[in-house]
Design a protein around this motif. Structure first.
Motif, short mmCIF file in Angstrom:
data_model
loop_
_atom_site.label_atom_id
_atom_site.label_comp_id
_atom_site.label_asym_id
_atom_site.label_seq_id
_atom_site.Cartn_x
_atom_site.Cartn_y
_atom_site.Cartn_z
N PRO A 44 -3.87 -20.36 -4.58
CA PRO A 44 -4.05 -21.61 -3.69
C PRO A 44 -3.84 -21.39 -2.32
N SER A 45 -2.92 -20.69 -2.04
CA SER A 45 -2.45 -20.60 -0.64
C SER A 45 -1.88 -19.19 -0.26
N VAL A 46 -2.55 -18.38 0.35
CA VAL A 46 -2.17 -17.14 0.70
C VAL A 46 -1.12 -17.06 1.88
N GLN A 47 -0.35 -15.86 1.76
CA GLN A 47 0.57 -15.32 2.92
C GLN A 47 0.07 -14.10 3.49
N TRP A 48 0.84 -14.07 4.59
CA TRP A 48 0.39 -12.74 5.46
C TRP A 48 0.74 -11.70 4.55
N SER A 49 1.88 -11.88 3.62
CA SER A 49 2.12 -10.54 3.09
C SER A 49 1.03 -10.38 1.84
N ASP A 50 0.11 -10.87 1.68
CA ASP A 50 -0.76 -10.66 0.66
C ASP A 50 -1.93 -9.86 1.14
N THR A 51 -1.80 -9.32 2.61
CA THR A 51 -2.73 -8.35 3.11
C THR A 51 -2.61 -7.08 2.32
N ALA A 52 -3.85 -6.67 1.51
CA ALA A 52 -3.78 -5.57 0.56
C ALA A 52 -5.17 -5.28 0.43
N GLU A 53 -5.31 -4.17 -0.64
CA GLU A 53 -6.60 -4.28 -1.18
C GLU A 53 -6.46 -4.50 -2.80
N TYR A 54 -7.63 -5.24 -3.15
CA TYR A 54 -7.50 -5.65 -4.41
C TYR A 54 -8.47 -5.20 -5.25
N PHE A 55 -8.09 -4.49 -6.46
CA PHE A 55 -9.12 -3.93 -7.33
C PHE A 55 -9.08 -4.68 -8.79
N CYS A 56 -10.53 -5.03 -9.22
CA CYS A 56 -10.76 -5.62 -10.50
C CYS A 56 -10.95 -4.36 -11.35
N ALA A 57 -10.62 -4.67 -12.66
CA ALA A 57 -10.66 -3.22 -13.54
C ALA A 57 -10.97 -3.68 -14.94
N VAL A 58 -11.59 -2.94 -15.76
CA VAL A 58 -11.87 -2.94 -17.00
C VAL A 58 -11.63 -1.75 -17.85
N ASN A 59 -11.20 -1.99 -18.95
CA ASN A 59 -11.09 -0.97 -20.18
C ASN A 59 -11.73 -1.66 -21.45
N GLY A 60 -11.89 -0.65 -22.52
CA GLY A 60 -12.29 -1.17 -23.68
C GLY A 60 -11.28 -1.33 -24.64
N ARG A 61 -11.02 -2.49 -25.37
CA ARG A 61 -9.93 -2.72 -26.00
C ARG A 61 -9.99 -2.12 -27.32
N TYR A 62 -10.92 -1.59 -27.92
CA TYR A 62 -11.11 -0.91 -29.33
C TYR A 62 -11.59 0.41 -28.97
N SER A 63 -11.97 0.89 -27.67
CA SER A 63 -12.44 2.26 -27.50
C SER A 63 -11.60 3.38 -27.77
N SER A 64 -12.20 4.41 -28.08
CA SER A 64 -11.30 5.56 -28.24
C SER A 64 -10.87 6.19 -26.92
N ALA A 65 -11.52 5.60 -25.94
CA ALA A 65 -11.07 6.15 -24.45
C ALA A 65 -11.04 4.89 -23.74
N SER A 66 -9.59 4.73 -23.28
CA SER A 66 -9.40 3.31 -22.72
C SER A 66 -9.06 3.74 -21.24
N LYS A 67 -9.91 4.91 -20.78
CA LYS A 67 -9.92 5.03 -19.28
C LYS A 67 -10.32 3.61 -18.63
N ILE A 68 -9.59 3.35 -17.57
CA ILE A 68 -9.79 1.94 -16.72
C ILE A 68 -10.79 2.29 -15.72
N ILE A 69 -11.83 1.50 -15.59
CA ILE A 69 -12.97 1.51 -14.74
C ILE A 69 -12.76 0.42 -13.86
N PHE A 70 -12.57 1.02 -12.42
CA PHE A 70 -12.21 -0.08 -11.36
C PHE A 70 -13.40 -0.47 -10.54
N GLY A 71 -13.24 -1.61 -9.95
CA GLY A 71 -14.36 -1.85 -8.87
C GLY A 71 -14.00 -1.31 -7.36
N SER A 72 -14.85 -1.42 -6.47
CA SER A 72 -14.98 -0.85 -5.46
C SER A 72 -13.79 -1.30 -4.43
N GLY A 73 -13.03 -2.45 -4.92
CA GLY A 73 -12.11 -3.26 -4.01
C GLY A 73 -12.62 -4.07 -3.32
#
Lengths: 115, 116
Positions: A79-108
């Protein structure tokens, strides 16, 4: 194909402004969803995660995200950002029941906050 | 509790040299993941191990190899280094077998590799 799409590459806001970063994913099967933050020169830190249950999840530093299954989205909000929030933010997903739980990241999304 | 430890934190190598990166997972975590983050890019999955066996493989070049040891630490070996290998290499660990539950991955601080 498994992928994560973040709509904004660079967002510039003034302090106290509200933030919403968009994230959509493509993944076959049940997913876990994450938002990570990377401050300049630092490693990835988990902001929040969704595994199951309430689709509105609250994380650290006042961030929250809402999982909308029908839209394959997991947008990050504050709701209200601060100067200290300056950063790179990555959304990511992995499969909950996948035999391979590697995380796939967005481009940021680079967030710059004007003091 | 101690987090994931990676060593070295910084490494400078010349082209065609070899490099070994080490990762020490959180205590009682038996799954280790390696990711590569190029300059200005998102992290890309390289390889993972569960109970000393490779569990998944991503976009890892044939010049790279990795293993997990009996104490669960892992090493990423990189040979014939190229300029394009310059990146931040993250290790992450989690408890339990991949795919059986929703286990969070805890990331280490990374090793910044510079190839000149």
């Amino acid at each position: 194909a498994q992928s994560v799409s973040q709509h904004n590459h660079h967002v510039i806001l003034s302090e106290a402004a509200s933030l919403e970063l968009g994230c959509n994913y493509s993944y076959g099967g049940t997913v876990n969803l994450f938002w990570y933050v990377q401050y300049p020169g630092q490693h990835l830190q988990l902001l929040l995660k969704y595994f199951s249950g309430d689709p509105l999840v609250k994380g650290i530093k006042g961030f929250e995200a809402e999982f909308i299954k029908s839209k394959f989205s997991f947008n990050l909000r504050k709701p209200s950002v601060q100067w200290s929030d300056t950063a790179e933010y990555f959304c990511a997903v992995n499969g909950r029941y996948s035999s391979a739980s590697k995380i796939i990241f967005g481009s940021g999304t680079r967030l710059s906050i004007r003091p | 509790a101690a987090g994931v430890i990676q060593s070295p934190r910084h490494l400078i190598k010349e082209k065609r040299e070899t490099a070994t990166l080490k990762c020490y997972p959180i205590s009682r975590h038996d799954t280790v993941y390696w990711y590569q983050q190029g300059p200005g890019q998102d992290p890309q999955f390289l390889i993972s191990f569960y109970e000393k066996m490779q569990s998944d493989k991503g976009s890892i070049p044939d010049r790279f190899s990795a293993q997990q040891f009996s104490d669960y630490h892992s090493e990423l070996n990189m040979s014939s280094l190229e300029l394009g290998d310059s990146a931040l290499y993250f290790c992450a660990s989690s408890p339990g077998q991949p795919g059986l539950a929703s286990y969070e991955q805890y990331f280490g601080p990374g090793t910044r590799l510079t190839v000149t």
